[in-house]
Scaffold this motif. Structure first.
Motif, PDB file in Angstrom:
ATOM      1  N   HIS A 292       0.818  -1.224   0.000  1.00 43.15           N
ATOM      2  CA  HIS A 292       0.000   0.000   0.000  1.00 43.15           C
ATOM      3  C   HIS A 292       0.849   1.270   0.000  1.00 43.15           C
ATOM      4  CE1 HIS A 292      -2.844  -3.088   1.313  1.00 43.15           C
ATOM      5  NE2 HIS A 292      -3.827  -2.276   0.913  1.00 43.15           N
ATOM      6  N   ILE A 293       2.166   1.137  -0.128  1.00 42.96           N
ATOM      7  CA  ILE A 293       3.022   2.340  -0.146  1.00 42.96           C
ATOM      8  C   ILE A 293       3.182   2.824  -1.582  1.00 42.96           C
ATOM      9  CG2 ILE A 293       5.323   3.271   0.324  1.00 42.96           C
ATOM     10  CD1 ILE A 293       5.620   1.232   2.575  1.00 42.96           C
ATOM     11  N   PRO A 294       2.798   4.076  -1.873  1.00 41.49           N
ATOM     12  CA  PRO A 294       2.971   4.589  -3.240  1.00 41.49           C
ATOM     13  C   PRO A 294       4.463   4.727  -3.562  1.00 41.49           C
ATOM     14  CG  PRO A 294       2.316   6.371  -1.779  1.00 41.49           C
ATOM     15  CD  PRO A 294       2.262   5.094  -0.971  1.00 41.49           C
ATOM     16  N   ILE A 295       4.865   4.213  -4.725  1.00 43.32           N
ATOM     17  CA  ILE A 295       6.274   4.270  -5.116  1.00 43.32           C
ATOM     18  C   ILE A 295       6.441   5.277  -6.240  1.00 43.32           C
ATOM     19  CG2 ILE A 295       8.235   2.994  -6.086  1.00 43.32           C
ATOM     20  CD1 ILE A 295       7.528   2.173  -3.217  1.00 43.32           C
ATOM     21  N   GLU A 296       7.231   6.296  -5.966  1.00 37.57           N
ATOM     22  CA  GLU A 296       7.507   7.347  -6.950  1.00 37.57           C
ATOM     23  C   GLU A 296       8.312   6.790  -8.114  1.00 37.57           C
ATOM     24  OE1 GLU A 296      10.018  10.271  -5.204  1.00 37.57           O
ATOM     25  OE2 GLU A 296      10.415  11.318  -7.074  1.00 37.57           O
ATOM     26  N   GLU A 297       7.892   7.119  -9.322  1.00 38.50           N
ATOM     27  CA  GLU A 297       8.698   6.781 -10.503  1.00 38.50           C
ATOM     28  C   GLU A 297       9.280   8.070 -11.064  1.00 38.50           C
ATOM     29  OE1 GLU A 297       6.374   2.879 -12.217  1.00 38.50           O
ATOM     30  OE2 GLU A 297       7.917   3.893 -13.432  1.00 38.50           O
ATOM     31  N   ARG A 298      10.538   7.965 -11.530  1.00 41.75           N
ATOM     32  CA  ARG A 298      11.220   9.158 -11.992  1.00 41.75           C
ATOM     33  C   ARG A 298      11.650   9.030 -13.455  1.00 41.75           C
ATOM     34  NH1 ARG A 298      12.209  12.768  -8.164  1.00 41.75           N
ATOM     35  NH2 ARG A 298      13.910  13.731  -9.343  1.00 41.75           N
ATOM     36  N   ASP A 299      12.157  10.128 -13.989  1.00 41.32           N
ATOM     37  CA  ASP A 299      12.525  10.205 -15.410  1.00 41.32           C
ATOM     38  C   ASP A 299      13.697   9.270 -15.723  1.00 41.32           C
ATOM     39  OD1 ASP A 299      12.904  13.038 -17.654  1.00 41.32           O
ATOM     40  OD2 ASP A 299      13.515  10.956 -17.920  1.00 41.32           O
ATOM     41  N   GLY A 300      13.585   8.541 -16.799  1.00 40.98           N
ATOM     42  CA  GLY A 300      14.625   7.605 -17.226  1.00 40.98           C
ATOM     43  C   GLY A 300      15.926   8.284 -17.592  1.00 40.98           C
ATOM     44  N   GLU A 301      15.861   9.599 -17.858  1.00 40.48           N
ATOM     45  CA  GLU A 301      17.100  10.321 -18.193  1.00 40.48           C
ATOM     46  C   GLU A 301      18.080  10.299 -17.021  1.00 40.48           C
ATOM     47  OE1 GLU A 301      16.037  10.262 -21.677  1.00 40.48           O
ATOM     48  OE2 GLU A 301      17.952  11.250 -21.253  1.00 40.48           O
ATOM     49  N   GLU A 302      17.561  10.096 -15.807  1.00 40.85           N
ATOM     50  CA  GLU A 302      18.461   9.995 -14.645  1.00 40.85           C
ATOM     51  C   GLU A 302      19.358   8.767 -14.777  1.00 40.85           C
ATOM     52  OE1 GLU A 302      15.433  12.092 -11.365  1.00 40.85           O
ATOM     53  OE2 GLU A 302      15.872   9.961 -11.262  1.00 40.85           O
ATOM     54  N   ILE A 303      18.885   7.787 -15.546  1.00 43.30           N
ATOM     55  CA  ILE A 303      19.667   6.560 -15.744  1.00 43.30           C
ATOM     56  C   ILE A 303      20.602   6.716 -16.940  1.00 43.30           C
ATOM     57  CG2 ILE A 303      19.522   4.102 -16.330  1.00 43.30           C
ATOM     58  CD1 ILE A 303      16.780   4.068 -14.935  1.00 43.30           C
ATOM     59  N   LYS A 304      20.074   7.286 -18.022  1.00 40.17           N
ATOM     60  CA  LYS A 304      20.775   7.239 -19.311  1.00 40.17           C
ATOM     61  C   LYS A 304      21.762   8.376 -19.533  1.00 40.17           C
ATOM     62  CE  LYS A 304      16.972   6.901 -21.857  1.00 40.17           C
ATOM     63  NZ  LYS A 304      16.144   6.719 -23.074  1.00 40.17           N
ATOM     64  N   THR A 305      21.430   9.558 -19.071  1.00 44.10           N
ATOM     65  CA  THR A 305      22.280  10.693 -19.508  1.00 44.10           C
ATOM     66  C   THR A 305      22.761  11.586 -18.366  1.00 44.10           C
ATOM     67  OG1 THR A 305      20.316  12.104 -19.741  1.00 44.10           O
ATOM     68  CG2 THR A 305      20.983  10.818 -21.682  1.00 44.10           C
ATOM     69  N   MET A 306      22.127  11.509 -17.198  1.00 45.98           N
ATOM     70  CA  MET A 306      22.315  12.585 -16.202  1.00 45.98           C
ATOM     71  C   MET A 306      23.770  12.778 -15.806  1.00 45.98           C
ATOM     72  SD  MET A 306      20.149  13.129 -12.751  1.00 45.98           S
ATOM     73  CE  MET A 306      20.145  14.702 -11.912  1.00 45.98           C
ATOM     74  N   TRP A 307      24.526  11.681 -15.692  1.00 42.00           N
ATOM     75  CA  TRP A 307      25.874  11.830 -15.129  1.00 42.00           C
ATOM     76  C   TRP A 307      26.974  11.632 -16.167  1.00 42.00           C
ATOM     77  CZ3 TRP A 307      25.210  14.009 -10.697  1.00 42.00           C
ATOM     78  CH2 TRP A 307      24.102  13.688  -9.893  1.00 42.00           C
ATOM     79  N   TYR A 308      26.610  11.526 -17.428  1.00 40.92           N
ATOM     80  CA  TYR A 308      27.632  11.172 -18.407  1.00 40.92           C
ATOM     81  C   TYR A 308      27.850  12.300 -19.420  1.00 40.92           C
ATOM     82  CZ  TYR A 308      26.286   6.645 -16.498  1.00 40.92           C
ATOM     83  OH  TYR A 308      25.990   5.617 -15.645  1.00 40.92           O
ATOM     84  N   GLU A 309      29.091  12.408 -19.916  1.00 34.92           N
ATOM     85  CA  GLU A 309      29.350  13.409 -20.966  1.00 34.92           C
ATOM     86  C   GLU A 309      28.581  13.036 -22.231  1.00 34.92           C
ATOM     87  OE1 GLU A 309      33.897  14.592 -19.522  1.00 34.92           O
ATOM     88  OE2 GLU A 309      33.482  14.051 -21.617  1.00 34.92           O
ATOM     89  N   LYS A 310      28.494  11.727 -22.481  1.00 37.19           N
ATOM     90  CA  LYS A 310      27.717  11.244 -23.631  1.00 37.19           C
ATOM     91  C   LYS A 310      26.659  10.258 -23.134  1.00 37.19           C
ATOM     92  CE  LYS A 310      31.707  11.708 -26.744  1.00 37.19           C
ATOM     93  NZ  LYS A 310      32.709  10.949 -27.536  1.00 37.19           N
ATOM     94  N   PRO A 311      25.484  10.210 -23.761  1.00 41.50           N
ATOM     95  CA  PRO A 311      24.441   9.277 -23.326  1.00 41.50           C
ATOM     96  C   PRO A 311      24.977   7.849 -23.278  1.00 41.50           C
ATOM     97  CG  PRO A 311      23.590  10.812 -24.957  1.00 41.50           C
ATOM     98  CD  PRO A 311      25.078  11.005 -24.923  1.00 41.50           C
ATOM     99  N   MET A 312      24.566   7.114 -22.293  1.00 42.13           N
ATOM    100  CA  MET A 312      25.034   5.727 -22.128  1.00 42.13           C
ATOM    101  C   MET A 312      24.062   4.744 -22.752  1.00 42.13           C
ATOM    102  SD  MET A 312      27.880   5.787 -20.767  1.00 42.13           S
ATOM    103  CE  MET A 312      28.178   4.176 -20.050  1.00 42.13           C
ATOM    104  N   ALA A 313      22.998   5.265 -23.362  1.00 42.03           N
ATOM    105  CA  ALA A 313      22.033   4.372 -24.015  1.00 42.03           C
ATOM    106  C   ALA A 313      21.350   5.146 -25.129  1.00 42.03           C
ATOM    107  CB  ALA A 313      21.008   3.881 -22.999  1.00 42.03           C
ATOM    108  N   LEU A 314      20.821   4.435 -26.055  1.00 41.89           N
ATOM    109  CA  LEU A 314      20.101   5.102 -27.151  1.00 41.89           C
ATOM    110  C   LEU A 314      18.897   5.855 -26.602  1.00 41.89           C
ATOM    111  CD1 LEU A 314      20.111   2.205 -29.796  1.00 41.89           C
ATOM    112  CD2 LEU A 314      21.456   4.348 -29.857  1.00 41.89           C
ATOM    113  N   PRO A 315      18.598   7.027 -27.156  1.00 41.72           N
ATOM    114  CA  PRO A 315      17.472   7.822 -26.644  1.00 41.72           C
ATOM    115  C   PRO A 315      16.154   7.042 -26.627  1.00 41.72           C
ATOM    116  CG  PRO A 315      18.761   9.064 -28.267  1.00 41.72           C
ATOM    117  CD  PRO A 315      19.289   7.661 -28.290  1.00 41.72           C
TER     118      PRO A 315
END
Ligand SMILES: CSC[C@H]1O[C@H](OP(=O)(O)O)[C@H](O)[C@@H]1O
Length: 358
Positions: A292-315
């Motif tokens: 019964h606990i609501p689980i927040e979902e966030r933007d996938g860009e946090e996985i693919k691009t947020m910390w990298y100079e170049k995207p780590m996955a195809l858009p």
């Protein structure tokens, strides 16, 4: 030179009563830049919570309390029903910014309750009451974190290794923190505790914030990738796992940063106790279990691009980015609160915490 007090007493949230201004440390810039930003409008407040400029269940609640005071001051009407409606609408916008941490909604309800209690007072008296309530919420958390840190430290002995996940230090709370508070208290007392901090993908709260806090406090901290938790446990370097919480259900199921349930399952395999540390304001007795606990979902860009100079996955690559997961109560050795350490069965021990309040 370690400066423990600079860490334990860092002002992640500060209300300047003279300037009548609310400031937070923008945690998205850490560890590279320690910068205060001012929160004045509802849009700035919602964005700051949503973007994790202020984060951590208790810190979000404390910040929301001051936000409600700032917003109450901005409502220019002497018509009380209109005032209460506008303040309530602001509270709903703040509450919607992040759904999982129960402290956010709890603090907003506390501020609305205070407004209602003073609805027949003058505007000045009501605003003073709202400010005082926000300060009490803030100062209560300082006391709660100190108590949690003491109880948590009672579970450790000199030389123990502890694995922690995400960040539950002063930046996520008020002072000392919850899961990381015992490590800072140990450092104050010259006790050697070796901490393994998971980097905590995708937003790296462990790498950016936990290792930042503990290193500056002189705590023996080793940063590891999340996928290294198993090997440090297998090597016998970990005697306990300490994690924070965003919502604890009445049966002890606990929502915490994504990856926590994996740590707990690994720890069970290696016979290592897992402790959840958090204030009673994070316990939701109206929530029967983790489903019964609501689980927040966030933007996938946090996985693919947020910390990298170049995207780590195809858009076009799909991502799944839940901000939290739920650790089953059966994997939790104890829940450490400011009132003591709750042991299974949690349906009984957690209830007893609130019976004490009567
Ligand atoms: C002391 S509560 C800290 C808790 O909050 C964190 O989540 P987030 O960084 O998304 O606010 C994480 O779950 C921590 O355990």
């Amino acid at each position: 030179m370690p400066d423990i007090t600079a860490v334990t007493h860092a002002q992640n949230i500060r209300y300047d009563r003279k300037a009548e201004a609310l400031y937070i440390i923008d945690q998205t810039l850490l560890p590279g830049e320690e910068k205060e930003i001012r929160l004045q409008t509802i849009d700035e407040m919602v964005e700051a919570i949503r973007a994790l400029r202020v984060r951590g269940a208790p810190a979000i609640g404390i910040c929301a309390a001051y936000c409600m005071y700032v917003l109450a001051k901005s409502i220019r009407t002497e018509d009380r029903p209109t005032f209460l409606k506008r303040l309530s609408d602001y509270g709903q916008q703040l509450d919607a910014a992040r759904p999982t941490a129960v402290n956010l909604g709890w603090a907003i309800r506390e501020m609305m309750r205070t407004a209602l209690e003073h609805v027949h007072d003058t505007r000045g008296q009501m605003l003073d009451a709202l400010y005082e309530r926000a300060v009490v919420i803030h100062e209560d958390d300082i006391a709660k974190c100190r108590a949690i840190s003491e109880y948590g430290l009672s579970l450790l002995k000199e030389g123990d290794g502890v694995l922690t996940h995400c960040n539950a230090g002063p930046l996520a709370t008020s002072r000392y923190g919850t899961a990381q508070g015992p490590f800072l208290l140990a450092a104050e007392r010259g006790m050697h505790i070796r901490v393994f901090a998971d980097e905590t993908r995708p937003l790296l709260q462990g790498a950016r914030l936990t290792s930042y806090e503990l290193q500056r406090a002189g705590v023996d901290v080793t940063l590891i990738c999340d996928n290294m938790a198993s090997i440090v446990m297998k090597n016998g370097w970990v005697q306990a796992c300490f994690v924070g919480c965003d919502r604890v259900a009445a049966n002890g199921d606990t929502a915490n940063k994504i990856g926590t349930s994996g740590v707990a399952i690994l720890a069970k395999h290696y016979g290592i106790p897992v402790y959840v540390l958090g204030p009673t304001s994070t316990i939701d007795m109206a929530c029967p279990d983790g489903d019964h606990i609501p689980i927040e979902e966030r933007d996938g860009e946090e996985i693919k691009t947020m910390w990298y100079e170049k995207p780590m996955a195809l858009p076009e690559v799909k991502c799944y980015n839940p901000a939290f997961d739920v650790t089953d109560h059966e994997l939790i050795a104890g829940i450490v609160t400011e009132k003591g350490i709750c042991r299974p069965p949690y349906t009984k021990s957690l209830k007893a915490l609130f019976d004490d309040k009567k």
